[in-house]
Design a protein around this motif. Structure first.
Motif, PDB file in Angstrom:
ATOM      1  N   SER A   1       0.835  -1.194   0.000  1.00 44.88           N
ATOM      2  CA  SER A   1       0.000   0.000   0.000  1.00 44.88           C
ATOM      3  C   SER A   1       0.880   1.259   0.000  1.00 44.88           C
ATOM      4  O   SER A   1       0.662   2.190  -0.780  1.00 44.88           O
ATOM      5  CB  SER A   1      -0.911  -0.027   1.233  1.00 44.88           C
ATOM      6  N   ILE A   2       1.894   1.270   0.862  1.00 42.49           N
ATOM      7  CA  ILE A   2       2.748   2.472   0.959  1.00 42.49           C
ATOM      8  C   ILE A   2       3.485   2.713  -0.356  1.00 42.49           C
ATOM      9  O   ILE A   2       3.538   3.850  -0.852  1.00 42.49           O
ATOM     10  CB  ILE A   2       3.723   2.338   2.163  1.00 42.49           C
ATOM     11  N   VAL A   3       4.022   1.649  -0.947  1.00 45.85           N
ATOM     12  CA  VAL A   3       4.764   1.825  -2.205  1.00 45.85           C
ATOM     13  C   VAL A   3       3.824   2.325  -3.313  1.00 45.85           C
ATOM     14  O   VAL A   3       4.158   3.257  -4.067  1.00 45.85           O
ATOM     15  CB  VAL A   3       5.468   0.502  -2.600  1.00 45.85           C
ATOM     16  N   ALA A   4       2.629   1.752  -3.391  1.00 46.41           N
ATOM     17  CA  ALA A   4       1.696   2.138  -4.463  1.00 46.41           C
ATOM     18  C   ALA A   4       1.182   3.561  -4.263  1.00 46.41           C
ATOM     19  O   ALA A   4       1.150   4.364  -5.207  1.00 46.41           O
ATOM     20  CB  ALA A   4       0.521   1.159  -4.503  1.00 46.41           C
ATOM     21  N   VAL A   5       0.810   3.890  -3.034  1.00 48.30           N
ATOM     22  CA  VAL A   5       0.251   5.235  -2.782  1.00 48.30           C
ATOM     23  C   VAL A   5       1.351   6.293  -2.937  1.00 48.30           C
ATOM     24  O   VAL A   5       1.113   7.361  -3.514  1.00 48.30           O
ATOM     25  CB  VAL A   5      -0.422   5.292  -1.388  1.00 48.30           C
ATOM     26  N   ALA A   6       2.549   5.991  -2.466  1.00 47.51           N
ATOM     27  CA  ALA A   6       3.658   6.954  -2.640  1.00 47.51           C
ATOM     28  C   ALA A   6       3.891   7.182  -4.127  1.00 47.51           C
ATOM     29  O   ALA A   6       4.040   8.329  -4.576  1.00 47.51           O
ATOM     30  CB  ALA A   6       4.923   6.424  -1.969  1.00 47.51           C
ATOM     31  N   GLY A   7       3.887   6.101  -4.892  1.00 47.67           N
ATOM     32  CA  GLY A   7       4.059   6.221  -6.350  1.00 47.67           C
ATOM     33  C   GLY A   7       2.956   7.087  -6.945  1.00 47.67           C
ATOM     34  O   GLY A   7       3.225   7.979  -7.773  1.00 47.67           O
TER      35      GLY A   7
END
Ligand code: URA
Length: 436
Positions: free
Chosen positions: A220-226
């Motif tokens: 979730s963090i990697v996708a939302v940060a992206g």
């Protein structure tokens, strides 16, 4: 638009749109949403979840609820790391100067201890004179001139998160993947970063106790940060035992100094520190791959460049000029130091890491309630890792306490938190998985 209609939509499982999310975040800051409404929306999201697009919108809105830092004309990439929190996790203290010594710029805005976990800001405040609240101009100057500065959260960065987090904390809605994601990333995006390494701690001392939850959070963090334009890599790292050999605020600063000077580098702590620093160098274009990054980082440790960055950061933020040479003159020792003697021979098989974190709080090394003073001197040192075979009476660790009674209570807690078995324990990898 009415707050209760937005809560109703989420309660019924609908995705919120940008206008609804912005209404909520504005309401957090200008108090036009009541405490009951904030809590109700938090619980509705906790139970119904949020899609990635909604989480991106929430993250952006919370980021824009306060000041957003900019770093124009920096000679190198602006990078940071965030950990979801552990016991003995002093990685930030080494990582910021190591990355700075390799050409990165690290404006690290760190947190205080939360629950059973320690906080980087509390550790730095063990250093006499070190200020974790410099004015913004001074912070900017130090990062530009030295390459790193570690300070505390300021009231003007992501204020919406500050209010929402406080409500979540007391309404059992902290452990929600989209809410944790937006909370962490809104603050990191407000710091104006170009690259972020996330350390998702996983195990019995972490907030993510299972690999499944850790993976969901990392993804979730990697996708939302992206989605919000921030390049991010996440490592899921083991938190089934104390990280390093020391826990407690002063003791962890001493371990950091000894690490940077090359006197003592506990292998698991060294591995996780190098792995996270390497991700940052690659994200910032300072190394072609993590293998090349590790060579650069090891050189910065060997040459003393990383230690020098740390020393200069301490001085720039008001600490003593000879801290590295004479740490014991500044980081006062606890009056009572007692060993935790193994009750019988055996192999250290398990450590209930969360309970050990709680024992540190009980020694006075953390807060029972917000605003409590911390005893910087207390904690555990010389912690033996899982898999160590000990003889009867051999110390599992040393307890540093304010008085003998507190030391005895901590010894009992330490023994209750560890099991001594017969069979050897297989070593587990420090980095359990990589995401991004
Ligand atoms: N840390 C944060 O900053 N926010 C959360 O929601 C959880 C951990």
């Amino acid at each position: 638009m009415l707050a209760q209609e937005i809560i109703r939509a989420k309660r019924d499982g609908q995705a919120l749109d940008e206008a609804q999310i912005n209404h909520f975040v504005r309401g957090l800051v200008d108090n036009s949403w009541s405490e009951g409404q904030v809590a109700a929306l938090g619980m509705a999201v906790f139970l119904r979840g949020m899609g990635r697009d909604e989480a991106v919108l929430l993250t952006r809105a919370m980021m824009n609820s306060g000041r957003v830092m900019r770093w124009p004309d920096m000679p190198g990439p602006v990078l940071d790391k965030h950990s979801s929190g552990g016991v003995g996790d002093k990685v930030s203290l080494m990582l910021a100067p190591m990355v700075a010594a390799c050409g990165g710029y690290v404006p690290m805005i760190a947190g205080r201890g939360l629950g059973h976990t320690g906080g980087t800001v509390d550790k730095l405040e063990a250093i006499p004179g070190y200020t974790t609240t410099p004015d913004p101009l001074r912070f900017d100057q130090i990062v530009r001139s030295l390459g790193c500065a570690i300070i505390g959260q300021t009231a003007d960065l992501a204020p919406a998160d500050k209010r929402f987090y406080a409500t979540r904390d007391v309404t059992a809605t902290v452990e929600s993947v989209p809410l944790i994601t937006a909370s962490i990333l809104s603050k990191k995006l407000a710091a104006g970063l170009e690259g972020l390494a996330m350390d998702i701690k996983c195990g019995n001392g972490a907030f993510a106790s299972t690999p499944e939850f850790a993976k969901e959070l990392a993804e979730s963090i990697v996708a939302v940060a992206g989605g919000a334009g921030l390049k991010t890599r996440a490592l899921i790292t083991d938190m089934n035992q104390i990280l390093g050999t020391d826990v407690g605020n002063s003791l962890e600063v001493i371990e950091t100094i000894r690490y940077l000077k090359g006197e003592h580098r506990e292998p698991r702590l060294h591995e996780v520190t190098l792995a996270l620093c390497a991700e940052m160098l690659v994200l910032g274009g300072l190394a072609a791959d993590t293998a090349a990054a590790r060579v650069k980082l090891q050189a910065a440790l060997n040459s003393g460049a990383a230690a020098e960055k740390f020393a200069k950061m301490v001085v720039a933020l008001g600490g003593p000029a000879d801290l590295m040479e004479r740490p014991e003159a500044y980081l006062t020792a606890a009056p009572v130091v007692k060993p935790v003697a193994a009750p019988h021979a055996g192999v250290i098989t398990t450590m209930s890491t969360r309970d050990l974190g709680v024992a540190i709080v009980e020694l006075g090394g953390g807060r029972r309630k917000a605003g409590d003073a911390i005893d910087m001197r207390v904690g555990f040192s010389d912690v033996k890792p899982l898999g160590t075979r000990v003889a009867a009476g051999e110390p599992l660790a040393l307890i540093h306490a304010a008085d003998a009674a507190a030391a005895d209570r901590a010894i009992a807690s330490y023994l209750a938190a560890c099991t001594l078995g017969e069979a050897d324990v297989a070593a587990t990898p420090m980095v359990m998985a990589e995401v991004g």
